[in-house]
Design a protein around this motif. Structure first.
Motif, PDB file in Angstrom:
ATOM      1  N   VAL A   5       0.860  -1.183   0.000  1.00  0.00           N
ATOM      2  CA  VAL A   5       0.000   0.000   0.000  1.00  0.00           C
ATOM      3  C   VAL A   5       0.893   1.229   0.000  1.00  0.00           C
ATOM      4  CG1 VAL A   5      -1.730   1.309   1.294  1.00  0.00           C
ATOM      5  CG2 VAL A   5      -1.824  -1.196   1.260  1.00  0.00           C
ATOM      6  N   TYR A   6       0.588   2.176  -0.892  1.00  0.00           N
ATOM      7  CA  TYR A   6       1.312   3.436  -0.952  1.00  0.00           C
ATOM      8  C   TYR A   6       0.340   4.542  -0.562  1.00  0.00           C
ATOM      9  CZ  TYR A   6       4.443   0.427  -3.514  1.00  0.00           C
ATOM     10  OH  TYR A   6       5.257  -0.624  -3.879  1.00  0.00           O
ATOM     11  N   LEU A   7       0.637   5.189   0.540  1.00  0.00           N
ATOM     12  CA  LEU A   7      -0.222   6.225   1.094  1.00  0.00           C
ATOM     13  C   LEU A   7       0.404   7.587   0.831  1.00  0.00           C
ATOM     14  CD1 LEU A   7      -2.521   7.265   2.912  1.00  0.00           C
ATOM     15  CD2 LEU A   7      -1.115   6.626   4.878  1.00  0.00           C
ATOM     16  N   VAL A   8      -0.309   8.415   0.066  1.00  0.00           N
ATOM     17  CA  VAL A   8       0.200   9.751  -0.267  1.00  0.00           C
ATOM     18  C   VAL A   8      -0.715  10.776   0.394  1.00  0.00           C
ATOM     19  CG1 VAL A   8       0.915  11.315  -2.114  1.00  0.00           C
ATOM     20  CG2 VAL A   8       0.984   8.824  -2.500  1.00  0.00           C
ATOM     21  N   ALA A  13       0.262  13.541  10.610  1.00  0.00           N
ATOM     22  CA  ALA A  13      -0.496  12.785  11.615  1.00  0.00           C
ATOM     23  C   ALA A  13      -1.431  11.771  10.957  1.00  0.00           C
ATOM     24  CB  ALA A  13      -1.284  13.733  12.515  1.00  0.00           C
ATOM     25  N   VAL A  14      -2.096  12.176   9.899  1.00  0.00           N
ATOM     26  CA  VAL A  14      -3.000  11.262   9.182  1.00  0.00           C
ATOM     27  C   VAL A  14      -2.201  10.135   8.546  1.00  0.00           C
ATOM     28  CG1 VAL A  14      -4.576  11.060   7.214  1.00  0.00           C
ATOM     29  CG2 VAL A  14      -4.781  12.996   8.789  1.00  0.00           C
ATOM     30  N   ARG A  15      -1.115  10.489   7.898  1.00  0.00           N
ATOM     31  CA  ARG A  15      -0.274   9.474   7.229  1.00  0.00           C
ATOM     32  C   ARG A  15       0.254   8.454   8.234  1.00  0.00           C
ATOM     33  NH1 ARG A  15       2.816  12.843   5.242  1.00  0.00           N
ATOM     34  NH2 ARG A  15       4.655  12.499   6.519  1.00  0.00           N
ATOM     35  N   ALA A  17      -0.972   7.751  11.309  1.00  0.00           N
ATOM     36  CA  ALA A  17      -2.061   6.998  11.930  1.00  0.00           C
ATOM     37  C   ALA A  17      -2.601   5.922  10.989  1.00  0.00           C
ATOM     38  CB  ALA A  17      -3.188   7.942  12.350  1.00  0.00           C
ATOM     39  N   LEU A  18      -2.822   6.271   9.731  1.00  0.00           N
ATOM     40  CA  LEU A  18      -3.325   5.283   8.778  1.00  0.00           C
ATOM     41  C   LEU A  18      -2.295   4.191   8.510  1.00  0.00           C
ATOM     42  CD1 LEU A  18      -5.257   7.496   6.194  1.00  0.00           C
ATOM     43  CD2 LEU A  18      -6.212   5.924   7.899  1.00  0.00           C
ATOM     44  N   SER A  19      -1.034   4.566   8.439  1.00  0.00           N
ATOM     45  CA  SER A  19       0.026   3.567   8.239  1.00  0.00           C
ATOM     46  C   SER A  19       0.060   2.585   9.399  1.00  0.00           C
ATOM     47  CB  SER A  19       1.392   4.249   8.091  1.00  0.00           C
ATOM     48  OG  SER A  19       1.445   5.011   6.918  1.00  0.00           O
ATOM     49  N   LEU A  20      -0.008   3.086  10.613  1.00  0.00           N
ATOM     50  CA  LEU A  20      -0.009   2.231  11.800  1.00  0.00           C
ATOM     51  C   LEU A  20      -1.214   1.293  11.788  1.00  0.00           C
ATOM     52  CD1 LEU A  20       1.123   1.416  14.574  1.00  0.00           C
ATOM     53  CD2 LEU A  20      -0.233   3.281  15.544  1.00  0.00           C
ATOM     54  N   LEU A  21      -2.372   1.836  11.492  1.00  0.00           N
ATOM     55  CA  LEU A  21      -3.590   1.028  11.441  1.00  0.00           C
ATOM     56  C   LEU A  21      -3.458  -0.115  10.435  1.00  0.00           C
ATOM     57  CD1 LEU A  21      -6.569   0.577  12.244  1.00  0.00           C
ATOM     58  CD2 LEU A  21      -7.178   2.146  10.392  1.00  0.00           C
ATOM     59  N   MET A  22      -2.979   0.184   9.245  1.00  0.00           N
ATOM     60  CA  MET A  22      -2.850  -0.851   8.212  1.00  0.00           C
ATOM     61  C   MET A  22      -1.784  -1.881   8.566  1.00  0.00           C
ATOM     62  SD  MET A  22      -3.597   1.169   4.660  1.00  0.00           S
ATOM     63  CE  MET A  22      -2.809   2.716   5.047  1.00  0.00           C
ATOM     64  N   ARG A  23      -0.715  -1.441   9.208  1.00  0.00           N
ATOM     65  CA  ARG A  23       0.331  -2.384   9.622  1.00  0.00           C
ATOM     66  C   ARG A  23      -0.170  -3.356  10.690  1.00  0.00           C
ATOM     67  NH1 ARG A  23       4.063   2.422   9.137  1.00  0.00           N
ATOM     68  NH2 ARG A  23       5.063   2.082   7.123  1.00  0.00           N
ATOM     69  N   THR A  24      -1.119  -2.917  11.526  1.00  0.00           N
ATOM     70  CA  THR A  24      -1.642  -3.808  12.571  1.00  0.00           C
ATOM     71  C   THR A  24      -2.399  -4.992  11.985  1.00  0.00           C
ATOM     72  OG1 THR A  24      -3.726  -2.602  12.879  1.00  0.00           O
ATOM     73  CG2 THR A  24      -1.843  -1.935  14.264  1.00  0.00           C
ATOM     74  N   VAL A  25      -2.829  -4.896  10.728  1.00  0.00           N
ATOM     75  CA  VAL A  25      -3.504  -6.031  10.082  1.00  0.00           C
ATOM     76  C   VAL A  25      -2.588  -6.701   9.053  1.00  0.00           C
ATOM     77  CG1 VAL A  25      -5.838  -5.196  10.528  1.00  0.00           C
ATOM     78  CG2 VAL A  25      -4.684  -4.543   8.402  1.00  0.00           C
ATOM     79  N   SER A  28       1.752  -4.116   4.202  1.00  0.00           N
ATOM     80  CA  SER A  28       3.003  -3.398   3.993  1.00  0.00           C
ATOM     81  C   SER A  28       2.656  -2.003   3.476  1.00  0.00           C
ATOM     82  CB  SER A  28       3.861  -4.141   2.964  1.00  0.00           C
ATOM     83  OG  SER A  28       4.959  -3.358   2.569  1.00  0.00           O
ATOM     84  N   VAL A  29       3.024  -0.970   4.231  1.00  0.00           N
ATOM     85  CA  VAL A  29       2.639   0.401   3.889  1.00  0.00           C
ATOM     86  C   VAL A  29       3.879   1.272   3.757  1.00  0.00           C
ATOM     87  CG1 VAL A  29       1.293   2.417   4.584  1.00  0.00           C
ATOM     88  CG2 VAL A  29       0.532   0.133   5.245  1.00  0.00           C
ATOM     89  N   ARG A  30       3.882   2.077   2.724  1.00  0.00           N
ATOM     90  CA  ARG A  30       4.932   3.085   2.570  1.00  0.00           C
ATOM     91  C   ARG A  30       4.257   4.427   2.357  1.00  0.00           C
ATOM     92  NH1 ARG A  30       9.948   3.243  -1.705  1.00  0.00           N
ATOM     93  NH2 ARG A  30      10.709   5.292  -1.080  1.00  0.00           N
ATOM     94  N   GLY A  31       4.604   5.396   3.186  1.00  0.00           N
ATOM     95  CA  GLY A  31       3.985   6.708   3.113  1.00  0.00           C
ATOM     96  C   GLY A  31       4.823   7.719   2.361  1.00  0.00           C
ATOM     97  N   PHE A  32       4.130   8.635   1.716  1.00  0.00           N
ATOM     98  CA  PHE A  32       4.765   9.735   0.990  1.00  0.00           C
ATOM     99  C   PHE A  32       4.049  11.021   1.387  1.00  0.00           C
ATOM    100  CE2 PHE A  32       5.514   5.987  -1.524  1.00  0.00           C
ATOM    101  CZ  PHE A  32       6.828   6.127  -1.945  1.00  0.00           C
ATOM    102  N   ALA A  33       4.825  12.071   1.692  1.00  0.00           N
ATOM    103  CA  ALA A  33       4.261  13.334   2.137  1.00  0.00           C
ATOM    104  C   ALA A  33       3.799  14.226   0.990  1.00  0.00           C
ATOM    105  CB  ALA A  33       5.281  14.086   2.994  1.00  0.00           C
ATOM    106  N   ALA A  34       4.128  13.860  -0.242  1.00  0.00           N
ATOM    107  CA  ALA A  34       3.750  14.683  -1.389  1.00  0.00           C
ATOM    108  C   ALA A  34       3.677  13.821  -2.643  1.00  0.00           C
ATOM    109  CB  ALA A  34       4.771  15.805  -1.597  1.00  0.00           C
ATOM    110  N   SER A  35       2.849  14.249  -3.572  1.00  0.00           N
ATOM    111  CA  SER A  35       2.716  13.545  -4.846  1.00  0.00           C
ATOM    112  C   SER A  35       4.048  13.495  -5.593  1.00  0.00           C
ATOM    113  CB  SER A  35       1.665  14.236  -5.721  1.00  0.00           C
ATOM    114  OG  SER A  35       0.394  14.152  -5.119  1.00  0.00           O
TER     115      SER A  35
END
Length: 92
Positions: A5-8, A13-15, A17-25, A28-35
């Motif tokens: 999962v790629y979260l942009v 805080a949102v990035r 929190a959502l990353s943590l939530l998805m990792r608990t299930v 694999s999440v990788r976050g990006f702060a900008a497009s």
């Protein structure tokens, strides 16, 4: 096999929190702060699922999706917003 999962989202805080939530299930999440950061890494990423914030500075989530489609990237995508309304939810 589960797609990464790629979260942009420009909101740290949102990035986080959502990353943590998805990792608990077990996702694999990788976050990006900008497009732009996501686009810069795209060629090194394996195909996955996108979660895009609709409102971001410079390149919005919808504009990012348009750019990806123009490049032939058609990954499953979820668009999120903390400031949604009826007009923003309509497709052009």
């Amino acid at each position: 096999m589960t797609l990464p999962v790629y979260l942009v989202d420009d909101d740290d805080a949102v990035r986080e929190a959502l990353s943590l939530l998805m990792r608990t299930v077990g996702l694999s999440v990788r976050g990006f702060a900008a497009s732009e950061a996501f686009l810069g890494a795209l060629d090194r990423l394996e195909p996955g699922c996108l979660i895009l914030d609709i409102r971001m500075p410079a390149i919005s989530g919808l504009k990012l999706q348009e750019r990806l489609r123009a490049r032939g990237v058609d990954w499953p995508t979820v668009v999120i917003s903390g400031h949604g309304d009826i007009e923003v939810s309509r497709s052009p």
